[in-house]
Structures are given as C-alpha cells and as structure tokens.
Design an enzyme around this catalytic site. Sequence first.
Site, mmCIF file in Angstrom:
data_model
loop_
_atom_site.group_PDB
_atom_site.id
_atom_site.type_symbol
_atom_site.label_atom_id
_atom_site.label_comp_id
_atom_site.label_asym_id
_atom_site.label_seq_id
_atom_site.Cartn_x
_atom_site.Cartn_y
_atom_site.Cartn_z
ATOM 1 N N ARG A 1 11.522 17.607 10.080
ATOM 2 C CA ARG A 1 11.205 16.609 11.099
ATOM 3 C C ARG A 1 12.495 16.171 11.772
ATOM 4 O O ARG A 1 13.509 15.995 11.105
ATOM 5 C CB ARG A 1 10.572 15.377 10.423
ATOM 6 C CG ARG A 1 9.065 15.399 10.410
ATOM 7 C CD ARG A 1 8.479 14.343 9.502
ATOM 8 N NE ARG A 1 8.918 12.967 9.753
ATOM 9 C CZ ARG A 1 8.478 11.910 9.073
ATOM 10 N NH1 ARG A 1 7.601 12.068 8.100
ATOM 11 N NH2 ARG A 1 8.919 10.705 9.334
ATOM 12 N N ARG B 1 16.661 4.629 10.162
ATOM 13 C CA ARG B 1 15.333 4.210 9.683
ATOM 14 C C ARG B 1 15.457 3.230 8.522
ATOM 15 O O ARG B 1 14.671 2.293 8.396
ATOM 16 C CB ARG B 1 14.505 5.438 9.260
ATOM 17 C CG ARG B 1 13.956 6.202 10.459
ATOM 18 C CD ARG B 1 13.595 7.625 10.111
ATOM 19 N NE ARG B 1 12.493 7.750 9.189
ATOM 20 C CZ ARG B 1 12.216 8.871 8.515
ATOM 21 N NH1 ARG B 1 12.954 9.949 8.695
ATOM 22 N NH2 ARG B 1 11.195 8.915 7.695
ATOM 23 N N ARG C 1 4.527 -2.723 9.639
ATOM 24 C CA ARG C 1 5.932 -2.386 9.438
ATOM 25 C C ARG C 1 6.846 -3.514 9.894
ATOM 26 O O ARG C 1 8.047 -3.390 9.830
ATOM 27 C CB ARG C 1 6.230 -1.148 10.258
ATOM 28 C CG ARG C 1 6.902 -0.056 9.472
ATOM 29 C CD ARG C 1 7.100 1.102 10.425
ATOM 30 N NE ARG C 1 7.834 2.161 9.855
ATOM 31 C CZ ARG C 1 7.309 3.223 9.258
ATOM 32 N NH1 ARG C 1 6.009 3.324 9.124
ATOM 33 N NH2 ARG C 1 8.084 4.168 8.801
ATOM 34 N N ARG D 1 13.863 17.182 2.796
ATOM 35 C CA ARG D 1 12.409 17.349 2.953
ATOM 36 C C ARG D 1 12.097 18.305 4.101
ATOM 37 O O ARG D 1 12.728 18.268 5.150
ATOM 38 C CB ARG D 1 11.809 15.968 3.250
ATOM 39 C CG ARG D 1 10.320 15.969 3.503
ATOM 40 C CD ARG D 1 9.776 14.578 3.404
ATOM 41 N NE ARG D 1 10.067 13.761 4.572
ATOM 42 C CZ ARG D 1 9.636 12.507 4.719
ATOM 43 N NH1 ARG D 1 8.946 11.934 3.751
ATOM 44 N NH2 ARG D 1 9.924 11.820 5.796
ATOM 45 N N LYS E 1 5.189 7.021 -0.247
ATOM 46 C CA LYS E 1 3.951 6.344 0.165
ATOM 47 C C LYS E 1 2.879 7.352 0.588
ATOM 48 O O LYS E 1 1.724 7.247 0.194
ATOM 49 C CB LYS E 1 4.204 5.392 1.354
ATOM 50 C CG LYS E 1 5.235 4.317 1.088
ATOM 51 C CD LYS E 1 5.392 3.388 2.291
ATOM 52 C CE LYS E 1 5.898 4.075 3.532
ATOM 53 N NZ LYS E 1 7.298 4.529 3.515
HETATM 54 P P1 ADP Z 1 8.509 7.059 6.933
HETATM 55 O O1 ADP Z 1 7.679 6.077 6.189
HETATM 56 O O2 ADP Z 1 8.972 8.179 6.071
HETATM 57 O O3 ADP Z 1 9.631 6.423 7.728
HETATM 58 P P2 ADP Z 1 6.379 7.516 8.918
HETATM 59 O O4 ADP Z 1 5.738 8.825 9.112
HETATM 60 O O5 ADP Z 1 5.581 6.413 8.332
HETATM 61 O O6 ADP Z 1 7.676 7.820 8.048
HETATM 62 O O7 ADP Z 1 6.970 6.989 10.317
HETATM 63 C C1 ADP Z 1 7.758 7.781 11.164
HETATM 64 C C2 ADP Z 1 8.114 7.003 12.418
HETATM 65 O O8 ADP Z 1 6.911 6.656 13.142
HETATM 66 C C3 ADP Z 1 8.824 5.677 12.197
HETATM 67 O O9 ADP Z 1 10.232 5.815 12.025
HETATM 68 C C4 ADP Z 1 8.461 4.917 13.488
HETATM 69 O O10 ADP Z 1 9.259 5.356 14.569
HETATM 70 C C5 ADP Z 1 7.031 5.372 13.762
HETATM 71 N N1 ADP Z 1 6.036 4.449 13.165
HETATM 72 C C6 ADP Z 1 5.145 4.734 12.170
HETATM 73 N N2 ADP Z 1 4.399 3.658 11.871
HETATM 74 C C7 ADP Z 1 4.825 2.658 12.682
HETATM 75 C C8 ADP Z 1 4.477 1.289 12.830
HETATM 76 N N3 ADP Z 1 3.530 0.702 12.077
HETATM 77 N N4 ADP Z 1 5.137 0.554 13.771
HETATM 78 C C9 ADP Z 1 6.081 1.099 14.538
HETATM 79 N N5 ADP Z 1 6.486 2.377 14.441
HETATM 80 C C10 ADP Z 1 5.872 3.165 13.517
#
Ligand code: ADP
Length: 214
Positions: free
Chosen positions: A161, A172, A89, A128, A14
């Site tokens: 990370r 996740r 999300r 990654r 994404k």
């Molecule tokens: P990925 O899509 O690879 O899981 P992101 O960078 O989008 O990684 O998100 C990393 C973390 O940030 C998530 O596992 C969550 O803990 C937090 N996070 C990101 N966006 C949201 C959201 N919209 N609501 C709640 N937590 C979020």
Amino acid sequence: MNKLVLIGPPGAGKGTQAKMLSIKYQIPHISTGDILRENINRNTDLGRRAELFIERGQLVPDVLVLEIVLDRLHFEDCKAGYILDGFPRNLSQALELNKILSSEGEQLSAAILIDADRDSIIRRITGRRQCESCGAIYHIEEPSAEKAGICDKCGSEIIQRKDDHEKIVKKRLEVYEEQTQPLITYYDKLNILHRIDGHGGIDQIFNEICGLLQ
Ligand code: ADP
C-alpha cells in the site's frame, strides 16, 4: 454485545481481528479504510477526493467518512450489530456516531483498544504486503506466496500500500496520537473501553477479545 468499535494504532491488528469476529458473531465488519480504498480502485468521486489524504497519511475529511458510515449503518445486515474498524478516528466522529445511535435509542456495546508499541507497528506495516484483489495480508518476514508476488488465495498480484511506506507510517502514527488516542479516554469515561495487548499471537488476541465479549 453487538455494536463494537475497534480502536488502536495502524498495524495493531484491528482488521485481522475484525474479520475473525465478523465470522464468529455473524455481524458485518465495516472498515472505513477498506471502503475508501475500494472507492479509489473504482475511481469514484469519493475515491478521487479521499486519495490524496490517504497517500499523505492524513485523515480523510469527516464529512466524507461520515457519509460512508451513515449510509452503511442503514443496510439491513447492520440490524443485528456490526464491528466498526477504523471509525471513529477522532472525537468529532465519535460524537457524531453517538448522536446517530442515541437518536435510534441505541448505544455501543464495547470499544476495544488493540494496542502495540511504535517499533512493532513500524516493522509490521512497512513489511506488510496486500493482495490488490482479495485484500489478503502477507508479511515479508513470513515464508509465503508473497515472495513470488502472487496471492495464494486468489492468484492476483501482491502489492505494498502506498501509505505503508515508512515516512507515511510515521505520519499516520502522529495522526493517531493526536487525533485518535483521545478516544481512549472518551470511551473509558463511557465505561465501555477494553484494552487488549496487540503483541500476542492472532489466535491468542482473538480468544481474549471473545472472552471479554462473553
Ligand atoms: P490503518 O488502521 O492501518 O491506519 P485504515 O485502512 O483503517 O488503516 O486507514 C487507512 C487510511 O484511510 C487512513 O490513514 C485515513 O487516511 C483513511 N481513513 C480510514 N478511516 C478513516 C476515518 N474514520 N476518518 C478519516 N480518515 C480515515
């Protein structure tokens, strides 16, 4: 086509596609994950509150995330549209977004689901590596500067990370299946869902997305 939402499991690509779309369509890429990590790096109050959830692979509480998004959507550069990556999300975030948009007489143009299977996701994410400064992404299976641990774009250190370790990635994925997947049905019912296979090459996926946005 100007207000887009990208959904999909972690590691489906994404962020990569959002960055490319942002350049092509000249609209901002808004990644709640990036904004949260930036706050953690700057040790802000929000960052300190979000950090524990992120490290455990859990969602950050809606109230914190909604504040970020609400604030960001009111920036001048969002007038022409935006690409939301990692938000919404869960269903309550999606309903909240819908409420904000409706109150302004707006609606989402498209929700793009980039999907990938579990094994590819785990392989991609655990391998990654990311530049801690500019965010450039590397993978241990690619011959690149990652081997030296230094980013070839900006010269900063490349790190893994904390939430990219296998145990957390599995958590996740669980959270994605339980909380984010229901959004697929939600956006399908609104007739704005597009499904993209995330296993192809980066350019191929990008062309497919651009094709459906025409
Ligand atoms: P990925 O899509 O690879 O899981 P992101 O960078 O989008 O990684 O998100 C990393 C973390 O940030 C998530 O596992 C969550 O803990 C937090 N996070 C990101 N966006 C949201 C959201 N919209 N609501 C709640 N937590 C979020």
